[in-house]
Enzyme design. Structure first.
Site, PDB file in Angstrom:
ATOM      1  N   ALA A   1       0.846  -1.191   0.000  1.00 26.98           N
ATOM      2  CA  ALA A   1       0.000   0.000   0.000  1.00 26.98           C
ATOM      3  C   ALA A   1       0.878   1.237   0.000  1.00 26.98           C
ATOM      4  CB  ALA A   1      -0.899   0.014   1.231  1.00 26.98           C
TER       5      ALA A   1
ATOM      6  N   GLU B   1       1.081   5.503   1.282  1.00 24.62           N
ATOM      7  CA  GLU B   1       0.539   6.480   2.238  1.00 24.62           C
ATOM      8  C   GLU B   1       0.296   7.873   1.670  1.00 24.62           C
ATOM      9  OE1 GLU B   1       3.729   5.171   2.343  1.00 24.62           O
ATOM     10  OE2 GLU B   1       5.174   6.680   2.972  1.00 24.62           O
TER      11      GLU B   1
ATOM     12  N   HIS C   1      -0.443   1.001   9.408  1.00 24.46           N
ATOM     13  CA  HIS C   1       0.867   1.474   8.956  1.00 24.46           C
ATOM     14  C   HIS C   1       0.719   2.705   8.055  1.00 24.46           C
ATOM     15  CE1 HIS C   1       5.129   0.845   7.663  1.00 24.46           C
ATOM     16  NE2 HIS C   1       4.683   1.415   6.559  1.00 24.46           N
ATOM     17  N   GLU C   2      -0.144   2.598   7.055  1.00 25.20           N
ATOM     18  CA  GLU C   2      -0.282   3.732   6.127  1.00 25.20           C
ATOM     19  C   GLU C   2      -0.887   4.933   6.840  1.00 25.20           C
ATOM     20  OE1 GLU C   2       1.397   3.152   3.609  1.00 25.20           O
ATOM     21  OE2 GLU C   2       1.376   0.978   3.701  1.00 25.20           O
TER      22      GLU C   2
ATOM     23  N   HIS D   1       1.703   6.734   8.876  1.00 28.30           N
ATOM     24  CA  HIS D   1       2.630   7.522   8.055  1.00 28.30           C
ATOM     25  C   HIS D   1       2.205   8.984   7.964  1.00 28.30           C
ATOM     26  CE1 HIS D   1       5.847   5.175   6.421  1.00 28.30           C
ATOM     27  NE2 HIS D   1       5.108   4.320   5.760  1.00 28.30           N
TER      28      HIS D   1
HETATM   29  N1  B3K Z   1       5.943   3.767   1.399  1.00 26.13           N
HETATM   30  C1  B3K Z   1       5.377   2.686   0.628  1.00 26.13           C
HETATM   31  C2  B3K Z   1       6.391   1.893  -0.111  1.00 26.13           C
HETATM   32  C3  B3K Z   1       6.782   2.470  -1.423  1.00 26.13           C
HETATM   33  C4  B3K Z   1       7.660   1.498  -2.189  1.00 26.13           C
HETATM   34  C5  B3K Z   1       8.231   2.104  -3.410  1.00 26.13           C
HETATM   35  N2  B3K Z   1       8.968   1.162  -4.204  1.00 26.13           N
HETATM   36  C6  B3K Z   1       4.573   1.768   1.467  1.00 26.13           C
HETATM   37  C7  B3K Z   1       4.853   1.795   2.915  1.00 26.13           C
HETATM   38  O1  B3K Z   1       5.907   1.475   3.388  1.00 26.13           O
HETATM   39  O2  B3K Z   1       3.976   2.173   3.634  1.00 26.13           O
HETATM   40 ZN    ZN Z   2       5.723   2.437   5.202  1.00 19.13          ZN
END
Ligand code: B3K
Ligand code: ZN
Length: 881
Positions: free
Chosen positions: A266, A268, A301-302, A305
Site C-alpha cells: 500500500a 501512504e 501502517h499507512e 505515516h
Molecule cells: N511507502 C510505501 C512503499 C513504497 C515502495 C516504493 N517502491 C509503502 C509503505 O511502506 O507504507
Molecule cells: Zn511504510
C-alpha cells in the site's frame, strides 16, 4: 529501460536543492492512450544555493510546452538530456508552466500514472512523480498542491486526489471535473490521483478534538461486502494514534482506495492511501486469519505515516528508515495493543522475531547487506527491504527499551515539535530522543551505519560463597560488503534469572534492586555484570522479549533449554528455548538425512512437545507458535554448506515423527480447539484455529485414512477460508489422492475472487509435490497473468522462494526457470522482477553442484543487453566477490 551502465548514488554526495517549489497546480486531461498533464509551479532560489540552474527530473514523458515567467523557452534556453531538464541562468523567482504527455495504458511498470482494470491510479514513491511531469522529484522539495482532474464521466465517475475536494462539475462532451486542494506542504512522492468506476463504504468519525472526519474505503463494484474490516481498522488506528501519541488526523477526509494491480502492499499518499486489494478486501469466505491481521497492520501502517513520513518526511532516500522503521514499529505496537493480553503481545513479538530470522538475517549476511541507513544505492526501489523496514523497526524499539515508554514518548513529542513540516534525517530523530531524555546516544548511531547482524555470546560464573553471579557479554559483527571491520554497538540486553523451581529471582546489581527483568547496556566488545544476593546457581534468560536484533550464540545444554521452555516467565524466551531445542535436532538430522535411512528423534524432545501441546494454562496461539518448527530457510542459515534436500528431509521427518508420536494428543487438540458459531477474526479465535490447523498439519505429515478423512471433512464443511485453506494444504502435503479434486473444486468455487485464485496458485507453487513441469503447466492456466504483480508473485515468486526442495532441483531446472522469468518480468515491471531476482542472494552457500547451476543462471541474467537498473543492481551484487 536503460542499457547504459547504472550509476551509483552516494549518501555523502547530498546537496540541498538549488530551487524550492512553493506551489504546484496540476491539470490532468485523463485519457488512457494519451493523458495531457499541465503543471504550473512557482519556484524560488534556495537561500544557501550558489547556483541558479533549475533541475527537473522527467522519465518516459513527452515534453510539449515549456514557459518560464510567461515566456516560451527557446531551444537554447534549456537542455533535455538523461531524464533531466535543466534551465541555466534562471531568475530567483520563477513560474514554470510545463505541458507533457504520457500513456497510462502502456505503463506496465505500475510506477507513475497507470491503468488497472480500466481505472487510473498513481504510484509516486520513490521516483514515480517524474513519470507524470517534470519536477525536482526529491523528498526535500515540499510544496502545496492543487489538482484539477478532467475525464469522461461515464467511464470515470469518481475523481480523487490528495486533500479536500473544493469543486466539481460538468464539462460538456460527457466529461466532468473535480478540483482538489491539499493544504499541507508535501514532497512529490506523496502525490496521488484516482480516476475510476468505484463504489465506497463511508462513515463520519468524531476525532478527539471534536471535529468530524469523513472516512471512505473505495473498491470496485461487487466488493462492498469486503470493506468492513479495513474501515474498522482505520477507525482503531485513528483512535490509537490519538491516545498513544497525541497525534490527530489533520484532514477533513481520509480515503483508502483498493487496486488489483499494485507493486507492493500500500502507499501512504496524503489523505488518499492507495492499497493493494490484498490489504483491503476481506470477509470470512475469502480471507484467512492471517489476511485479516495483514489488513489491520497495513491500514494502520499507512495511516500512521500521516505523521511519521508525511508531516515529517525524509531529507533524502538514504533516510528511508526514518519513516519506515519508525512506522513499522508504530504498527507493531498498535497490533500488540489491539490484542491486549500479555501472551497475545508475546505472540505478535514472536511473529516479528520469526520474520527477522526468516528474511532479515539472511539479507544481512548476503550480497545485498546494507545498513539501516544505506551509504549508496543504484536503484532506490531495491532498498525497500526487510533491513530498512524490520531491522529499522527494531532499532526504534531499542530506543524505547533504553528510554522506557515515557522517555520514548518525550522523544517523539520533541521530534514533532522540532520538525513538523520538514524533511529530516535519522540523526535528527536520534537527537530528539537523546535531548528529550538528557541521554548520550552517540554510539547508538552505529545501528544506522553498520550492516550485518551482531553476534552476542555470554559466559557466566556463579560464586556460591559470595552469592554472586557474574555474566560476561561479548559482541562481534561479521564483515559485510564494503565494511570489513565493525565497532561495538550499543545493545540493550534484557535479562532475568530463573531459580531451580523456575521462578524469577530478584535482581540486585551494584546494590540496586531491579525487579525480575533488567536491561543491561552493552557498549563494549566485552563487559561483565555481577549480580549479588544470588542464592543459588540460576539459569539465565538472556535477551528477553528479543531486546535487540542480534544472533545470540547461547551454549545452553538441553537441560537448561528444557528448564527455560517449561518455566521462563518471559514468553518470547520461553518460545525461543523450544526453537533452540528443535534447531539442535534439525541440524543433527540434516547431517544424517543424506546417508541414513533410519532417522530418529529423542523422547526428551517429544515429551517437551507433548507437555507444551497439552498445557491448557497456555493460550492456544502461544502453543501453536511454540510447536512450530524453525523453517527450512532458518535451518539453512545455520549451515556452512546447504543441501536443501537434506534440510527438507530432516524437517519432514521431524514433522512426521511428531505427527505419529503425538497422534492422540493432536487429535484431542484438534477437537478441543474448534470454533463453532459464526466466524470472527479476533485473536483468541484465530489462535484456536491456528493450533487446530497446526494439529491437522502434523497429523497429515504422517497421514493415514483417518487423518486424511479429517482434512477432507474440514475442507468440505469449512465455512471460512482459514479452515478451508488449511485443510486443502494438509491434503496436498499429505499427497492424498483427494487433493486434486479438492483443488479443482476450490478453483471452481472461487474463480471470480482474484485474491483467492492467488492463494490457489500459491498453494500449489509451494507444495513439494509441485515440480517444474507442473509449474510450467500452471503458467499456461487461463487465470495466470505475468503482468499482475499479485498473480506473478503467487506462482513464480512462491515457487522460487517458498519451495526450496523443488526450486533447488539438482538438474538446475528451477534456476533456469528463475532466469527466464526475471528477464520476462523485467521487460514489464522492473520492481517486481528485482524482487524475484533476490531469490538467488544466498547462492554461494549451496553445495558446489548447485552453486554452479546458480551461477550460470545469474550470469545468464547479467548478460542481457537490456536490463533495468533494478535487476542489474541485484545480479551484479550477487555475482560480485
Ligand atoms: N511507502 C510505501 C512503499 C513504497 C515502495 C516504493 N517502491 C509503502 C509503505 O511502506 O507504507
Ligand atoms: Zn511504510
Amino acid at each position: 529501460m536503460r542499457t547504459d551502465t547504472p550509476q551509483t548514488i552516494y549518501r555523502s554526495d547530498y546537496t540541498p536543492p538549488t530551487y524550492l517549489v512553493d506551489t504546484v497546480e496540476l491539470g490532468f486531461d485523463l485519457d488512457p492512450a494519451r493523458t495531457v498533464v499541465a503543471n504550473r509551479m512557482t519556484l524560488r532560489r534556495n537561500g544557501g544555493s550558489a547556483r541558479n540552474e533549475i533541475t527537473l527530473h522527467g522519465e518516459d514523458i513527452e515534453l510539449v510546452a515549456l514557459r518560464l515567467n510567461g515566456r516560451v523557452l527557446g531551444a537554447g534556453e534549456y537542455a533535455l538530456r538523461d531524464n533531466l531538464l535543466r534551465i541555466p541562468d534562471a531568475p530567483d523567482e520563477a513560474t514554470l508552466e510545463i505541458e507533457t504527455v504520457c500513456v497510462p495504458e502502456q505503463n506496465t511498470t505500475l510506477s507513475g500514472l497507470y491503468t488497472s482494470n480500466g481505472n487510473f491510479f498513481t504510484q509516486c514513491e520513490a521516483e514515480g512523480f517524474r513519470r507524470i511531469t517534470y519536477f525536482p522529484d526529491r523528498p526535500d522539495v515540499m510544496a502545496v498542491y492543487t489538482v484539477m482532474l478532467r475525464a469522461d464521466k461515464e467511464r470515470y465517475p469518481v475523481l480523487l486526489s490528495n486533500g479536500n475536494l473544493v469543486e466539481e462539475g460538468e464539462l460538456g462532451d460527457g466529461r466532468h471535473y473535480a478540483k482538489w486542494e491539499d493544504p499541507f506542504r508535501k514532497p512529490s512522492y506523496l502525490f496521488a490521483l484516482v480516476a475510476a468506476r468505484l463504489v465506497c463504504q463511508e462513515e463520519t468519525f468524531r476525532l478527539a478534538d471534536g471535529r468530524d472526519a469523513l472516512l471512505q474505503v473505495w473498491v470496485e463494484e461487487g466488493n462492498l461486502d469486503k470493506t468492513d474490516y479495513a474501515m474498522q481498522s482505520l477507525k482503531h488506528s485513528i483512535r490509537w494514534d490519538e491516545e498513544r501519541y497525541g497525534l490527530e488526523l489533520d484532514l477533513d477526509r481520509f480515503m483508502i482506495v483498493a487496486t488489483g494491480d499494485f507493486n507492493m502492499g500500500a502507499m501512504e499518499n496524503k489523505g488518499l492511501n492507495i492499497f493493494n486489494t490484498k490489504y483491503v478486501l476481506a470477509n470470512p469466505r475469502v480471507a484467512t486469519d492471517i489476511d485479516f491481521q495483514g489488513i489491520e497492520a497495513v491500514v494502520a501502517h499507512e495511516y500512521f505515516h500521516n505523521w511519521t513520513g508525511n508531516r515529517v518526511t525524509c531529507r533524502d532516500w538514504f533516510q528511508l528508515s526514518l519513516k519506515e522503521g519508525l512506522t513499522v514499529f508504530r504498527d507493531q505496537e498498535f497490533t500488540a495493543d489491539m490484542i491486549g493480553t500479555a501472551t497475545g503481545r508475546a505472540v505478535t513479538r514472536i511473529d516479528q522475531v520469526r520474520t527477522l530470522r526468516q528474511a532479515q538475517f539472511p539479507e544481512d549476511a548476503g550480497p545485498m547487506a546494507h545498513p539501516v541507513r544505506p551509504d549508496s544505492f543504484v536503484e532506490i526501489n531495491n532498498f525497500y527491504t526487510v533491513t530498512v523496514y524490520e531491522k529499522g523497526a527494531e532499532v526504534v524499539r531499542m530506543y524505547q527499551t533504553l528510554l522506557g515508554r515515557e522517555g520514548f514518548r518525550k522523544g517523539m513529542d520533541l521530534y514533532f515539535e522540532r520538525h513538523d513540516g520538514q524533511a529530516v534525517t535519522c540523526d535528527d530523530f536520534r537527537r530528539a530522543m537523546a535531548d528529550a531524555n538528557g541521554r548520550d546516544l552517540a554510539q547508538f548511531e552505529r545501528w544506522y551505519d553498520q550492516a550485518g547482524t551482531p553476534v552476542l555470546r555470554f559466559e557466566t560464573r556463579y560464586d556460591e560463597g559470595a552469592q554472586t553471579y557474574g555474566i560476561t557479554l561479548y559482541q562481534s559483527c561479521p564483515p559485510t560488503p564494503g565494511q570489513p571491520d565493525k565497532r561495538p554497538f550499543h545493545i540493550p540486553v534484557a535479562i532475568g534469572l530463573l531459580d531451580r523451581e523456575g521462578n524469577d529471582m530478584p535482581l540486585v546489581l551494584d546494590g540496586k534492586e531491579l525487579g525480575s527483568t533488567t536491561v543491561l547496556e552493552l557498549t563494549q566488545a566485552e563487559q561483565t555484570f555481577v549480580f549479588s544476593n544470588v542464592k543459588e546457581q540460576p539459569v539465565p534468560s538472556v535477551l528477553r522479549d528479543f531486546s535487540a536484533p542480534v544472533i545470540l550464540q547461547h551454549g545452553y545444554g538441553d537441560s537448561e533449554l528444557l528448564h527455560l521452555f517449561r518455566f521462563d516467565t518471559d514468553p518470547v524466551n520461553r518460545w525461543e528455548a523450544g526453537q533452540r531445542l528443535a534447531m539442535g535436532r534439525l541440524l543433527k538430522l540434516t547431517g544424517e538425512a543424506p546417508v541414513s535411512s533410519r532417522l530418529s528423534l529423542d523422547d526428551t524432545f517429544i515429551e517437551a512437545m507433548r507437555k507444551m501441546l497439552t498445557d491448557e494454562a497456555l493460550d492456544p496461539a502461544f502453543r501453536e507458535q511454540a510447536l512450530l518448527l524453525p523453517t527450512e530457510t532458518m535451518v539453512a542459515e545455520q549451515l556452512e554448506v546447504v543441501d536443501p534436500l537434506a534440510v527438507h528431509m530432516a524437517r519432514q521427518f521431524m514433522r512426521a515423527n511428531i505427527g505419529a508420536r503425538l497422534r492422540a494428543e493432536l487429535l484431542a487438540q484438534y477437537d478441543a480447539n474448534q470454533t463453532p458459531g459464526p466466524y470472527s477474526p479476533d485473536a483468541a479465535s484465530a489462535g484456536r484455529r491456528a493450533l487446530k490447523n497446526l494439529a491437522l498439519s502434523y497429523l497429515n505429515a504422517a497421514p493415514d485414512e483417518e487423518t486424511v478423512a479429517l482434512a477432507l471433512r474440514q475442507c468440505q464443511d469449512a465455512d471460512n477460508m482459514t479452515d478451508r485453506a488449511a485443510a486443502l494444504n494438509a491434503l496436498i502435503h499429505a499427497r492424498a489422492p483427494q487433493a486434486e479434486a479438492e483443488l479443482a473444486r476450490f478453483y471452481e468455487e472461487f474463480q471470480h475472487e482474484a485474491l483467492v485464485v492467488d492463494k490457489w496458485f500459491a498453494m500449489q507453487a509451494s507444495a513439494p509435490t509441485t515440480d517444474i513441469a507442473r509449474v510450467r503447466e500452471l503458467m499456461r492456466h487461463p487465470a495466470f497473468n505475468l503482468r499482475n504483480p499479485n498473480r506473478a508473485r503467487s506462482l513464480v515468486a512462491t515457487y522460487c522462494m517458498n519451495n526450496p526442495v523443488e526450486f533447488h532441483a539438482p538438474n538446475g531446472s528451477g534456476y533456469l526457470f528463475w532466469a527466464e522469468h526475471v528477464v520476462l518480468l523485467d521487460a514489464l515491471n522492473p520492481q517486481v522482477a528485482a524482487r524475484l531476482a533476490r531469490a538467488m542472494d544466498r547462492w554461494r552457500r549451496y553445495t558446489p553442484a548447485l552453486q554452479q547451476h546458480m551461477k550460470t543462471a545469474l550470469q545468464q541474467v547479467a548478460g542481457q543487453q537490456r536490463l533495468s537498473n533494478d535487476v542489474r543492481e541485484i545480479v551484479t551484487k550477487a555475482l560480485a566477490n
